[in-house]
Write a protein that holds these residues in place. Sequence first.
Motif, PDB file in Angstrom:
ATOM      1  N   ASP A  17       0.817  -1.215  -0.097  1.00 13.53           N
ATOM      2  CA  ASP A  17      -0.025  -0.015  -0.030  1.00 13.53           C
ATOM      3  C   ASP A  17       0.956   1.411   0.073  1.00 13.53           C
ATOM      4  OD1 ASP A  17      -2.287  -1.392   0.088  1.00 13.53           O
ATOM      5  OD2 ASP A  17      -2.678  -1.317   2.182  1.00 13.53           O
ATOM      6  N   ASP A  18       2.130   1.141   0.506  1.00 11.87           N
ATOM      7  CA  ASP A  18       2.994   2.107   0.276  1.00 11.87           C
ATOM      8  C   ASP A  18       3.676   2.462  -1.012  1.00 11.87           C
ATOM      9  OD1 ASP A  18       2.616   2.817   2.977  1.00 11.87           O
ATOM     10  OD2 ASP A  18       4.217   1.464   3.659  1.00 11.87           O
ATOM     11  N   ALA A  19       3.506   1.803  -1.925  1.00 10.11           N
ATOM     12  CA  ALA A  19       4.081   1.526  -3.423  1.00 10.11           C
ATOM     13  C   ALA A  19       3.658   2.998  -3.826  1.00 10.11           C
ATOM     14  CB  ALA A  19       3.560   0.819  -4.399  1.00 10.11           C
ATOM     15  N   ARG A  20       4.670   3.934  -4.331  1.00 15.14           N
ATOM     16  CA  ARG A  20       4.375   5.212  -4.837  1.00 15.14           C
ATOM     17  C   ARG A  20       4.478   5.184  -6.408  1.00 15.14           C
ATOM     18  NH1 ARG A  20       8.315   7.150  -0.127  1.00 15.14           N
ATOM     19  NH2 ARG A  20       6.876   6.774   1.421  1.00 15.14           N
ATOM     20  N   PHE A  21       4.002   6.172  -7.074  1.00 16.28           N
ATOM     21  CA  PHE A  21       3.804   6.302  -8.447  1.00 16.28           C
ATOM     22  C   PHE A  21       4.738   7.303  -9.078  1.00 16.28           C
ATOM     23  CE2 PHE A  21      -0.138   5.678  -6.430  1.00 16.28           C
ATOM     24  CZ  PHE A  21      -0.874   4.747  -7.327  1.00 16.28           C
ATOM     25  N   HIS A  22       5.310   6.871 -10.058  1.00 13.80           N
ATOM     26  CA  HIS A  22       6.591   7.528 -10.798  1.00 13.80           C
ATOM     27  C   HIS A  22       6.107   8.019 -12.143  1.00 13.80           C
ATOM     28  CE1 HIS A  22       9.893   6.237  -8.049  1.00 13.80           C
ATOM     29  NE2 HIS A  22       8.896   5.442  -7.743  1.00 13.80           N
ATOM     30  N   VAL A  23       6.277   9.178 -12.632  1.00 11.57           N
ATOM     31  CA  VAL A  23       5.973   9.713 -13.893  1.00 11.57           C
ATOM     32  C   VAL A  23       7.289   9.728 -14.417  1.00 11.57           C
ATOM     33  CG1 VAL A  23       5.231  11.785 -15.089  1.00 11.57           C
ATOM     34  CG2 VAL A  23       4.141  11.346 -12.765  1.00 11.57           C
ATOM     35  N   VAL A  24       7.431   8.759 -15.456  1.00  9.21           N
ATOM     36  CA  VAL A  24       8.557   8.642 -16.423  1.00  9.21           C
ATOM     37  C   VAL A  24       8.477   8.694 -17.992  1.00  9.21           C
ATOM     38  CG1 VAL A  24       9.646   7.089 -14.679  1.00  9.21           C
ATOM     39  CG2 VAL A  24       8.042   6.184 -16.341  1.00  9.21           C
ATOM     40  N   PRO A  25       9.521   9.044 -18.553  1.00 15.35           N
ATOM     41  CA  PRO A  25       9.297   8.944 -20.046  1.00 15.35           C
ATOM     42  C   PRO A  25       8.987   7.526 -20.453  1.00 15.35           C
ATOM     43  CG  PRO A  25      11.499  10.124 -19.512  1.00 15.35           C
ATOM     44  CD  PRO A  25      10.753   9.270 -18.236  1.00 15.35           C
ATOM     45  N   HIS A  26       7.970   7.673 -21.648  1.00 10.77           N
ATOM     46  CA  HIS A  26       7.715   6.403 -22.163  1.00 10.77           C
ATOM     47  C   HIS A  26       7.988   6.301 -23.650  1.00 10.77           C
ATOM     48  CE1 HIS A  26       5.500   2.868 -21.911  1.00 10.77           C
ATOM     49  NE2 HIS A  26       4.450   3.118 -22.610  1.00 10.77           N
ATOM     50  N   ASP A  27       8.428   5.526 -24.250  1.00 12.07           N
ATOM     51  CA  ASP A  27       9.010   5.465 -25.545  1.00 12.07           C
ATOM     52  C   ASP A  27       7.860   5.726 -26.927  1.00 12.07           C
ATOM     53  OD1 ASP A  27      11.583   5.116 -24.888  1.00 12.07           O
ATOM     54  OD2 ASP A  27      11.506   2.832 -25.282  1.00 12.07           O
ATOM     55  N   ASP A  28       6.711   4.628 -26.360  1.00  5.01           N
ATOM     56  CA  ASP A  28       5.753   4.713 -27.270  1.00  5.01           C
ATOM     57  C   ASP A  28       4.724   6.009 -27.065  1.00  5.01           C
ATOM     58  OD1 ASP A  28       6.814   2.389 -28.256  1.00  5.01           O
ATOM     59  OD2 ASP A  28       5.746   1.004 -27.292  1.00  5.01           O
ATOM     60  N   GLU A  29       4.334   6.330 -26.028  1.00  3.95           N
ATOM     61  CA  GLU A  29       3.035   6.881 -25.841  1.00  3.95           C
ATOM     62  C   GLU A  29       3.647   8.477 -25.183  1.00  3.95           C
ATOM     63  OE1 GLU A  29       0.071   5.920 -26.080  1.00  3.95           O
ATOM     64  OE2 GLU A  29       0.652   3.796 -26.571  1.00  3.95           O
ATOM     65  N   GLY A  30       4.852   8.652 -24.934  1.00  5.65           N
ATOM     66  CA  GLY A  30       5.152   9.931 -24.507  1.00  5.65           C
ATOM     67  C   GLY A  30       5.640   9.764 -22.865  1.00  5.65           C
ATOM     68  N   TRP A  31       4.888   9.538 -22.054  1.00  9.86           N
ATOM     69  CA  TRP A  31       4.878   9.689 -20.786  1.00  9.86           C
ATOM     70  C   TRP A  31       4.166   8.722 -20.050  1.00  9.86           C
ATOM     71  CZ3 TRP A  31       8.605  12.485 -18.019  1.00  9.86           C
ATOM     72  CH2 TRP A  31       9.339  13.389 -18.885  1.00  9.86           C
ATOM     73  N   ALA A  32       4.603   8.082 -18.923  1.00 12.08           N
ATOM     74  CA  ALA A  32       3.722   6.889 -18.229  1.00 12.08           C
ATOM     75  C   ALA A  32       3.819   7.164 -16.872  1.00 12.08           C
ATOM     76  CB  ALA A  32       4.316   5.656 -18.453  1.00 12.08           C
ATOM     77  N   VAL A  33       2.692   6.707 -16.057  1.00 12.86           N
ATOM     78  CA  VAL A  33       2.597   6.711 -14.673  1.00 12.86           C
ATOM     79  C   VAL A  33       2.842   5.356 -14.289  1.00 12.86           C
ATOM     80  CG1 VAL A  33       1.273   7.163 -12.619  1.00 12.86           C
ATOM     81  CG2 VAL A  33       1.262   8.747 -14.479  1.00 12.86           C
ATOM     82  N   LYS A  34       3.758   4.945 -13.598  1.00 16.29           N
ATOM     83  CA  LYS A  34       4.150   3.484 -12.988  1.00 16.29           C
ATOM     84  C   LYS A  34       3.996   3.399 -11.516  1.00 16.29           C
ATOM     85  CE  LYS A  34       6.949   1.953 -17.046  1.00 16.29           C
ATOM     86  NZ  LYS A  34       8.111   1.040 -17.422  1.00 16.29           N
ATOM     87  N   LYS A  35       3.392   2.455 -11.193  1.00 20.71           N
ATOM     88  CA  LYS A  35       3.253   2.163  -9.728  1.00 20.71           C
ATOM     89  C   LYS A  35       4.660   1.219  -9.477  1.00 20.71           C
ATOM     90  CE  LYS A  35       0.199   0.710  -5.862  1.00 20.71           C
ATOM     91  NZ  LYS A  35      -1.103   0.144  -5.646  1.00 20.71           N
ATOM     92  N   GLU A  36       5.178   1.557  -8.159  1.00 16.03           N
ATOM     93  CA  GLU A  36       6.322   0.819  -7.877  1.00 16.03           C
ATOM     94  C   GLU A  36       5.805  -0.804  -7.872  1.00 16.03           C
ATOM     95  OE1 GLU A  36       8.788   4.205  -5.304  1.00 16.03           O
ATOM     96  OE2 GLU A  36       7.489   2.214  -4.061  1.00 16.03           O
ATOM     97  N   GLY A  37       6.666  -1.491  -8.302  1.00 22.46           N
ATOM     98  CA  GLY A  37       6.312  -3.016  -8.484  1.00 22.46           C
ATOM     99  C   GLY A  37       5.678  -3.599  -9.870  1.00 22.46           C
ATOM    100  N   ASN A  38       5.148  -2.740 -10.341  1.00 24.52           N
ATOM    101  CA  ASN A  38       4.598  -2.868 -11.704  1.00 24.52           C
ATOM    102  C   ASN A  38       5.405  -2.568 -13.045  1.00 24.52           C
ATOM    103  OD1 ASN A  38       2.614  -3.816  -9.968  1.00 24.52           O
ATOM    104  ND2 ASN A  38       1.215  -2.027 -10.569  1.00 24.52           N
TER     105      ASN A  38
END
Length: 83
Positions: A17-38
């Motif tokens: 439940d403490d996993a955080r969200f990261h806004v990162v560059p994403h090759d195909d779509e521009g930018w992505a939100v990734k949740k830690e562990g996924n």
Amino acid sequence: MAKRDQDEYFEDRAGTDDARFHVVPHDDEGWAVKKEGNDEPAYTAGNRNDAVDEAKRMAEEAGTMVYVHGDDGKIEEQLEYGD
């Protein structure tokens, strides 16, 4: 923080439940939100602002944090939505 130490730090929260969200560059779509562990993005956007807005919403709902990365992958900003 060394890259290896940073990876271990993020892995400790991955899938919790403490996993955080990261806004990162994403090759195909521009930018992505990734949740830690996924590996797969929770959200993709054509621009960084849309990705940041969605990450803020997700983090606020989860009561956790957002890390906003720059084009080079380095963390530029962190936003906290916990107690």
